[in-house]
Design an enzyme around this catalytic site. Structure first.
Site, PDB file in Angstrom:
ATOM      1  N   LYS A  23      -1.626  -3.839  -1.971  1.00  0.00           N
ATOM      2  CA  LYS A  23      -0.929  -4.873  -1.195  1.00  0.00           C
ATOM      3  C   LYS A  23      -1.617  -5.169   0.139  1.00  0.00           C
ATOM      4  O   LYS A  23      -1.566  -6.285   0.644  1.00  0.00           O
ATOM      5  CB  LYS A  23       0.522  -4.454  -0.945  1.00  0.00           C
ATOM      6  CG  LYS A  23       1.346  -4.288  -2.217  1.00  0.00           C
ATOM      7  CD  LYS A  23       1.816  -5.622  -2.763  1.00  0.00           C
ATOM      8  CE  LYS A  23       2.616  -5.448  -4.052  1.00  0.00           C
ATOM      9  NZ  LYS A  23       2.916  -6.730  -4.698  1.00  0.00           N
TER      10      LYS A  23
ATOM     11  N   GLU B 293       8.968 -10.272   2.163  1.00  0.00           N
ATOM     12  CA  GLU B 293       9.945  -9.622   1.300  1.00  0.00           C
ATOM     13  C   GLU B 293       9.290  -8.350   0.778  1.00  0.00           C
ATOM     14  O   GLU B 293       8.078  -8.232   0.790  1.00  0.00           O
ATOM     15  CB  GLU B 293      10.289 -10.525   0.113  1.00  0.00           C
ATOM     16  CG  GLU B 293       9.265 -10.512  -1.042  1.00  0.00           C
ATOM     17  CD  GLU B 293       7.890 -11.075  -0.692  1.00  0.00           C
ATOM     18  OE1 GLU B 293       7.782 -11.786   0.332  1.00  0.00           O
ATOM     19  OE2 GLU B 293       6.925 -10.793  -1.421  1.00  0.00           O
TER      20      GLU B 293
ATOM     21  N   SER C 215      -2.831   0.565  -9.126  1.00  0.00           N
ATOM     22  CA  SER C 215      -2.487  -0.281  -7.981  1.00  0.00           C
ATOM     23  C   SER C 215      -1.939   0.467  -6.771  1.00  0.00           C
ATOM     24  O   SER C 215      -2.026  -0.013  -5.655  1.00  0.00           O
ATOM     25  CB  SER C 215      -1.492  -1.360  -8.420  1.00  0.00           C
ATOM     26  OG  SER C 215      -0.347  -0.763  -9.005  1.00  0.00           O
TER      27      SER C 215
END
Ligand SMILES: Cc1ncc(COP(=O)(O)O)c(C=O)c1O
Lengths: 241, 389
Positions: free
Chosen positions: B87, B109, B375
């Site tokens: 991210k 969010e 991830s």
């Protein structure tokens, strides 16, 4: 005479109550109804219309039933209906089938806040061909260029939002709206909606626009009381009839 | 070109937002298209990724796992990126973009909290104000990340509506955005939302695939046969897929199968959904016959979302990628398997991608090479799913 348009969520009441609501609104001079289509994720709405949406969904409210209602009572509803809802409700119904069924039910048009004029051009074209109104929303951040485009694309009326925010936030200062109206070059009536919450704010809007759209303040009175008398009495008072 | 000038990947994408946001999105698109080509931006982004995020992340050959399944398995170690997930690639990029556009109030969010932490981190480093919307259900199940965001100076805004998870956090972020539209930069965390967001996120996440290309070449002298990534909104997957787009490499996206096929028991959008419109884009979506969005479930908060980015809907319809689902139970098994066999505790989201390897057992040759995009790391998940085990 200027216009008052009332937003009310379909499915919040029984159909009998809704019929009665239409009858009484007509009596106190309301000129059209925005019939809200309840949706699970109403991102442009504040807490009041969100709550109305949740309750209406629990009661089984949907676009399909709203159209059926309009069709069933076509001759009894003396006020024009504009459906107001989110694009996924219309998309999942099927856009061209929607226009056909809504027309057959005598519905005047649809307001879809999350469908900008740039998307689904075919839908706009078909609506225009069949004389089904798709009013546009003009916001305080709309550039002059966009205002021009929007005014040109609009059918039915123009919905002017005087402030940033979701539905239901009170507005008292309409000076920005007044300036915006000057920039709108269109033969269509311009209605100001979002934030009208008492007699004073309604008067301010009526001074600058062709009409006012009232939603949350009206619905709140129904949510709080569970009776249609309360919003009707309140409206009669603020509208001064 | 993907997307086209209207923001469409084939039939998917577009810009379905209230009028108030249209001008802002046009402004964002113009600024992004200009700034992304400027030398200072490219250099700054690259340098931040190197010095702050710690890129490149390694490509690790998981030998014991490979031994178990009978083909060569490589893990792209996004778990080793600063803050513990991919991210951060996107938040650094978007935060520099916001700064260049003169925007200082950032909202985001978060589901798993990884995007929230990564946003709070980028904002702290650049001196931007940060508000993070998070469902109260996710606040409970991903608590370590809530603490991290607070330490990093972000304001957490709990969202108690609807399913109290990612979808509702996005709803509330959008409501805040339309209310403070003139000042706020919405830093979206996945390859979703109205155009140009899906492409911005894809571009910033593509560093994963670009690195992996070079790394696999230097390890095995060729490109991989297959790439596997988990799909929530679709950012880590599009990031690793995109640079291999034109190559003969098979793409597998793994969605959250949750507790089963029943409506509201999973979040496998591409497996069980159909095209629809939510949060600004036309893409696959889980919804009922009246257009209302279904509640979803996944043991992985970051996959617990009824929508998916438009590029994946396009990939599915074009046959460019395959999408499969992995159940909660299978993901939890893979979580332990990777921890025990390779000494890597994966995020529960990433464990879904790892779990797919089992389905390939016996189907690939010994020298087939598969990259799994790992991830994120699993610190945030400890204990959270014990009850579902
Ligand atoms: C570690 C990790 N992987 C994957 C995801 C899913 O998001 P996306 O599909 O955008 O990569 C998340 C989301 O929170 C995450 O935290």
């Amino acid at each position: 005479m200027k216009d008052i348009v009332i937003y009310f969520t379909y499915g919040l009441t029984s159909e009998d109550e809704l019929l009665e609501l239409f009858r009484r609104m007509k009596k106190i001079g309301v000129s059209a109804v925005e019939l809200g289509v309840p949706f699970s994720d109403p991102v442009a709405d504040g807490p009041i219309i969100q709550e109305a949406s949740i309750r209406a969904l629990k009661n089984g409210g949907s676009l399909k039933k709203a159209i059926e209602f309009a069709k069933k009572y076509k001759d009894k509803l003396e006020l024009p209906i504009y459906l107001m809802g989110y694009i996924n409700s219309f998309y999942s119904y099927g856009l061209s089938g929607f226009i056909e069924d809504a027309k057959a039910a005598g519905i005047a048009g649809a307001i879809i806040p999350d469908l900008p004029i740039e998307e689904f051009a075919g839908f706009r074209k078909e609506a225009e061909k069949r004389n089904f109104a798709l009013p546009v929303i003009i916001s305080p951040l709309s550039s002059e260029k966009r205002i021009k485009m929007l005014a040109k694309a609009a059918t039915g009326f123009i919905y002017l939002v005087p402030r940033m925010g979701t539905t239901g936030t009170h507005t008292d200062d309409f000076s920005a709206a007044k300036e915006m109206i000057k920039k709108i070059n269109s033969p269509l009536p311009v209605y100001v909606g979002f934030g009208i919450h008492n007699a004073a704010s309604l008067r301010s809007v009526m001074r600058i626009a062709d009409g006012a759209i009232i939603g949350s303040a009206f619905i709140k009175r129904y949510l709080d009381s569970g009776r249609i008398d309360e919003p009707i009495n309140w409206l009669r008072e603020v509208a001064g009839n | 070109m993907l997307p086209d000038s209207n923001g469409y990947y084939g039939n998917f994408g577009g810009r379905f937002v209230p009028e108030i946001l249209m001008g802002l999105l046009e402004e964002l698109e113009q600024n992004y298209n200009r700034i992304k080509k400027e030398k200072w931006f490219k250099e700054r982004f690259k340098q931040m990724l190197a010095d702050f995020v710690g890129r490149p992340t390694p490509l690790f050959e998981a030998k014991r796992l490979s031994g178990k399944y009978g083909f060569r398995i490589f893990l792209k170690r996004e778990d080793l990126a600063h803050t513990g997930a991919h991210k951060i690639n996107n938040t650094i990029g978007q935060a520099i973009l916001a700064e260049a556009m003169g925007k200082t109030d950032i909202i985001a969010e978060t589901g798993a909290g990884q995007h929230g932490v990564a946003t709070a981190t980028a904002c702290a480093m650049l001196g931007l104000n940060c508000k993070v919307f998070m469902g109260t259900e996710d606040i409970k199940r991903q608590y370590p990340n809530v603490e991290r965001m607070k330490i990093l100076g972000a304001e957490i805004i709990p969202v108690d509506s609807g399913t109290k998870t990612l979808k509702d956090a996005i709803n509330e972020a959008i409501r805040y955005w339309v209310t403070h539209a003139d000042k706020t930069f919405y830093l979206i965390g996945s390859a979703v939302g109205p155009h140009p967001y899906p492409s911005i996120v894809r571009d910033f996440q593509s560093v994963i695939g670009r690195e992996a290309r070079g790394q696999i070449r230097s390890k095995i002298g060729r490109l991989p046969d297959m790439i596997i990534a988990c799909v929530g909104g679709g950012s880590n997957s599009i990031g690793i897929f995109w640079p291999f787009m034109k190559e003969n490499v098979k793409f597998i996206g793994v969605e959250a199968g949750g507790k089963g096929e029943r409506i509201d028991q999973n979040a496998a959008t591409l497996t069980y959904g159909k095209p629809g419109i939510l949060h600004g884009a036309l893409s696959y979506l889980l919804y009922d016959e009246n257009g209302n969005i279904y509640p979803t479930h996944s043991v992985a908060a970051g996959l617990d979302y009824p929508g998916v980015g438009p590029a994946h809907s396009f990939f599915k319809e074009a046959g460019r990628a395959e999408y499969h689902s992995i159940s909660d139970k299978e993901a939890i098994e893979a979580f332990y398997e990777l921890s025990e066999l390779e000494g890597i505790i994966p995020a529960m989201e990433s464990a879904h991608a790892v779990a797919y390897l089992k389905k390939l057992k016996g189907k690939l040759s010994r020298d087939a090479a598969v990259i799994v995009n790992l991830s994120g790391r699993g610190d945030k998940d400890l204990g959270e799913f014990e009850e579902s085990r």
